[in-house]
Design an enzyme around this catalytic site. Structure first.
Site, short mmCIF file in Angstrom:
data_model
loop_
_atom_site.label_atom_id
_atom_site.label_comp_id
_atom_site.label_asym_id
_atom_site.label_seq_id
_atom_site.Cartn_x
_atom_site.Cartn_y
_atom_site.Cartn_z
CB VAL A 204 -0.93 0.04 1.23
CG1 VAL A 204 -1.67 1.37 1.30
CG2 VAL A 204 -1.93 -1.11 1.19
CE LYS A 205 3.17 6.82 -4.21
NZ LYS A 205 3.56 7.03 -5.63
CB THR A 206 -0.97 5.70 2.37
OG1 THR A 206 -1.97 6.62 2.77
CG2 THR A 206 -0.10 5.33 3.54
CG ASP A 252 7.02 6.48 -4.88
OD1 ASP A 252 8.00 7.01 -5.46
OD2 ASP A 252 6.06 5.98 -5.47
#
Length: 292
Positions: A204-206, A252
Site C-alpha cells: 500500500v502506498k499512502t 516513494d
C-alpha cells in the site's frame, strides 16, 4: 450487512509489537504467497533493511511535461544507483529506462483524465496483465479512491488487477488516492489503507498523517509513503525519517527528488535514511556536503 451500532470505539493497535505472521519471509504479510510473488517483492524490498526507495515518475500520464521530468532519458540513469524501484508508465519505462538497468519496476496500470478536467477519480485499467508480464514488472500500481467519487470504479479496477496478479504471480501496489474533498487525517488513512489491504494487495502506498504508527500497525502489508508535494530538502528528509521510525517500509519520493536542484544527492540522502538507519540530521549533513 454488519451492524454499525455498538462498535468498539477504543482500539489497541499494539504499535510496539512486531507483525506476528513473519516467519519464513521478510516482507510483511507475504508468508503465504508463492515463490514468484516473493521473488518480485524481494526485487522491490531490500533483504537487509526490509525497506525500499521508490522513485515515481508517472506524473506525466495526467500532468504532461512536469517540471523536473522533461528529460527522463537523462534523469533516470543518473538516479538508478540510488533507488530500488522505478514507478512509471509503460510508455516512459520502455522509452527511457535502458533494459540493462536492473531495478525493480512498479508499472502504473491505471489511467484516466488529465489535470485539464480537474477530476482524476474516474480511472480505468489501462495496461493488460500480459503487457505487465512482457515488461517483467515487479508490481502493478492501481490508484484507489476510498470514500469519494470514483470509489466503486477504482475498487473494481483494483479487484481486477489483484485477481490477474494472483493468476500470474505479480504483486499489486494499491495507491491510496485522496480526493480533493477528503481530509488527510489518521482516521481516513486507517480506513483507506485497511480497505485496500483487505482487497488483497501486497503493498500500500499512502501519505504521512497524525497517528501514522497506528495506520502502519493496522495494515497487514508493507506501507510505502508518498513524498507528496515538493518540500524543502531538510523537511523532506525529516518526513522520511519520521515515517521509517514509525514503521513504514519505504518512501516513494518523486517530486522531492526530481524537483530538487540536486536530485542525485537527494536520492542518496533518502537512501541513507531508508536503508542505513541514518537520522534526518545525518542525511542533511551528507546532502549539504554533497552539493558543496
Amino acid at each position: 450487512m454488519a451492524d454499525l451500532d455498538g462498535l468498539k470505539v477504543a482500539k489497541d493497535y499494539h504499535v510496539d509489537t512486531p507483525f506476528a505472521n513473519q516467519q519464513g519471509f521478510y516482507v510483511k504479510g507475504a508468508n503465504s504467497l508463492d515463490w514468484g510473488m516473493k521473488k518480485h517483492l524481494s526485487n522491490i524490498f531490500d533483504p537487509k533493511s526490509g525497506n525500499t526507495v521508490m522513485f515515481a515518475f508517472d506524473h506525466g500520464y495526467f500532468m504532461g511535461s512536469t517540471a523536473g521530468l522533461e528529460r527522463l532519458d537523462l534523469l533516470l540513469p543518473k538516479l538508478a544507483p540510488y533507488v530500488d524501484c522505478f514507478m512509471g508508465t509503460r510508455g516512459a519505462i520502455r522509452a527511457c529506462v535502458p533494459p540493462e538497468i536492473t531495478k525493480a519496476i512498479a508499472l502504473r496500470s491505471t489511467s484516466g483524465s488529465s489535470m485539464l478536467q480537474d477530476d482524476l477519480s474516474h480511472e480505468i485499467v489501462a495496461v493488460d496483465v500480459e503487457d505487465a508480464i512482457r515488461m517483467n514488472a515487479d508490481c502493478m500500481a492501481c490508484q484507489v479512491f476510498i470514500g469519494g467519487d470514483g470509489q466503486l470504479e477504482s475498487i473494481d479496477n483494483l479487484s481486477y488487477l489483484i485477481n490477474e496478479g494472483f493468476r500470474y504471480s505479480i504483486p499489486v501496489l494499491g495507491v491510496c488516492a485522496v480526493g480533493k474533498d477528503m481530509a488527510r487525517t489518521g482516521r481516513y488513512f486507517k480506513l483507506a489503507t485497511r480497505i485496500i489491504a483487505e482487497m488483497g494487495v501486497q503493498i500500500v502506498k499512502t501519505y504521512d498523517c497524525e497517528d501514522f504508527e497506528e495506520v502502519v500497525a493496522a495494515c497487514p502489508v508493507p506501507i510505502v509513503v508518498a513524498g507528496g508535494k515538493k518540500l524543502p530538502e531538510r523537511d523532506a528528509l525529516a518526513m522520511a525519517y519520521n515515517v521509517i521510525q514509525k514503521g513504514a517500509h519505504g518512501v516513494d519520493m518523486g517530486r522531492n527528488i526530481f524537483q530538487s536542484p540536486h536530485p542525485e544527492a537527494m536520492a542518496q540522502a533518502i537512501r541513507m535514511i531508508v536503508h542505513e538507519g541514518a537520522t534526518d540530521a545525518q542525511a542533511w549533513e551528507f546532502f549539504q556536503d554533497a552539493i558543496h
